[in-house]
Write an enzyme that holds these catalytic residues in place. Sequence first.
Site, PDB file in Angstrom:
ATOM      1  N   ARG A  49       0.638  -1.109   0.065  1.00  0.00           N
ATOM      2  CA  ARG A  49      -0.025   0.096  -0.049  1.00  0.00           C
ATOM      3  C   ARG A  49       0.953   1.192  -0.182  1.00  0.00           C
ATOM      4  O   ARG A  49       0.448   2.394  -0.616  1.00  0.00           O
ATOM      5  CB  ARG A  49      -0.936  -0.159   1.325  1.00  0.00           C
ATOM      6  CG  ARG A  49      -1.610   1.460   1.463  1.00  0.00           C
ATOM      7  CD  ARG A  49      -2.478   1.740   0.137  1.00  0.00           C
ATOM      8  NE  ARG A  49      -3.129   3.153   0.263  1.00  0.00           N
ATOM      9  CZ  ARG A  49      -2.321   4.175   0.050  1.00  0.00           C
ATOM     10  NH1 ARG A  49      -1.333   4.112  -0.621  1.00  0.00           N
ATOM     11  NH2 ARG A  49      -3.011   5.237   0.250  1.00  0.00           N
ATOM     12  N   ILE A  63      -1.606   7.199   8.304  1.00  0.00           N
ATOM     13  CA  ILE A  63      -2.233   6.261   8.380  1.00  0.00           C
ATOM     14  C   ILE A  63      -1.944   5.101   7.504  1.00  0.00           C
ATOM     15  O   ILE A  63      -2.852   4.834   6.188  1.00  0.00           O
ATOM     16  CB  ILE A  63      -3.841   6.801   8.273  1.00  0.00           C
ATOM     17  CG1 ILE A  63      -3.933   8.216   8.942  1.00  0.00           C
ATOM     18  CG2 ILE A  63      -4.754   5.669   8.664  1.00  0.00           C
ATOM     19  CD1 ILE A  63      -5.398   8.855   8.861  1.00  0.00           C
ATOM     20  N   PRO A  64      -1.151   4.331   7.687  1.00  0.00           N
ATOM     21  CA  PRO A  64      -0.788   3.118   6.887  1.00  0.00           C
ATOM     22  C   PRO A  64      -1.819   2.142   7.082  1.00  0.00           C
ATOM     23  O   PRO A  64      -2.614   1.867   8.226  1.00  0.00           O
ATOM     24  CB  PRO A  64       0.375   2.569   7.605  1.00  0.00           C
ATOM     25  CG  PRO A  64       0.922   3.668   8.310  1.00  0.00           C
ATOM     26  CD  PRO A  64      -0.014   4.621   8.773  1.00  0.00           C
ATOM     27  N   HIS A  65      -2.267   1.810   5.935  1.00  0.00           N
ATOM     28  CA  HIS A  65      -3.622   0.837   6.064  1.00  0.00           C
ATOM     29  C   HIS A  65      -3.414  -0.094   4.697  1.00  0.00           C
ATOM     30  O   HIS A  65      -2.862   0.038   3.836  1.00  0.00           O
ATOM     31  CB  HIS A  65      -5.017   1.537   6.074  1.00  0.00           C
ATOM     32  CG  HIS A  65      -5.034   2.646   4.643  1.00  0.00           C
ATOM     33  ND1 HIS A  65      -4.394   3.838   4.622  1.00  0.00           N
ATOM     34  CD2 HIS A  65      -5.607   2.399   3.324  1.00  0.00           C
ATOM     35  CE1 HIS A  65      -4.489   4.282   3.408  1.00  0.00           C
ATOM     36  NE2 HIS A  65      -5.260   3.471   2.609  1.00  0.00           N
ATOM     37  N   ALA A  66      -4.193  -1.382   4.948  1.00  0.00           N
ATOM     38  CA  ALA A  66      -4.430  -2.328   3.972  1.00  0.00           C
ATOM     39  C   ALA A  66      -5.491  -3.268   4.354  1.00  0.00           C
ATOM     40  O   ALA A  66      -6.014  -3.127   5.476  1.00  0.00           O
ATOM     41  CB  ALA A  66      -3.215  -3.071   3.999  1.00  0.00           C
TER      42      ALA A  66
END
Length: 153
Positions: A49, A63-66
Amino acid sequence: MDANFRLKPDAVGVTDAGTKADVIDALAEKFSAIYDVDRLVVLEALQEREALGSTGFGRGVAIPHARITGITRPVSVVLRLKSAIDFTAADGMPVDLVFGLLSPEGSGVAHLHALAAISRLVRDDTMHEALSNAANGEELYAMITNVTDRDAA
């Protein structure tokens, strides 16, 4: 707790991670330990991501997200960094608050609602400053849950 994502007390803490890669690794480790998901799956998903574009939200927040398999609802990890780091955010500001978010593979709207809830939380200047100055994970967790519980009412 916020109806849009799950946040356990142990999933909130302070870290001395010094690079973006260190932060992503710390998130993967915490997600694995707290929510019983495969660390390497999380690490790979977050790295993929991030390769699409920085998850540096701006104003010192990332806001690292996956999306991954193996979970049934969005879950979060929150880290306050002891020293701000470059996260290649659009506004160029270094990051000192990181909200990691994992959602189920097939989630669409639920993932977006969870991201929006985090975004609302950190847009408030007073809350952002308080979170950035939190002494420890317990203090961070208390602030986050007080706001999300209040907003849910």
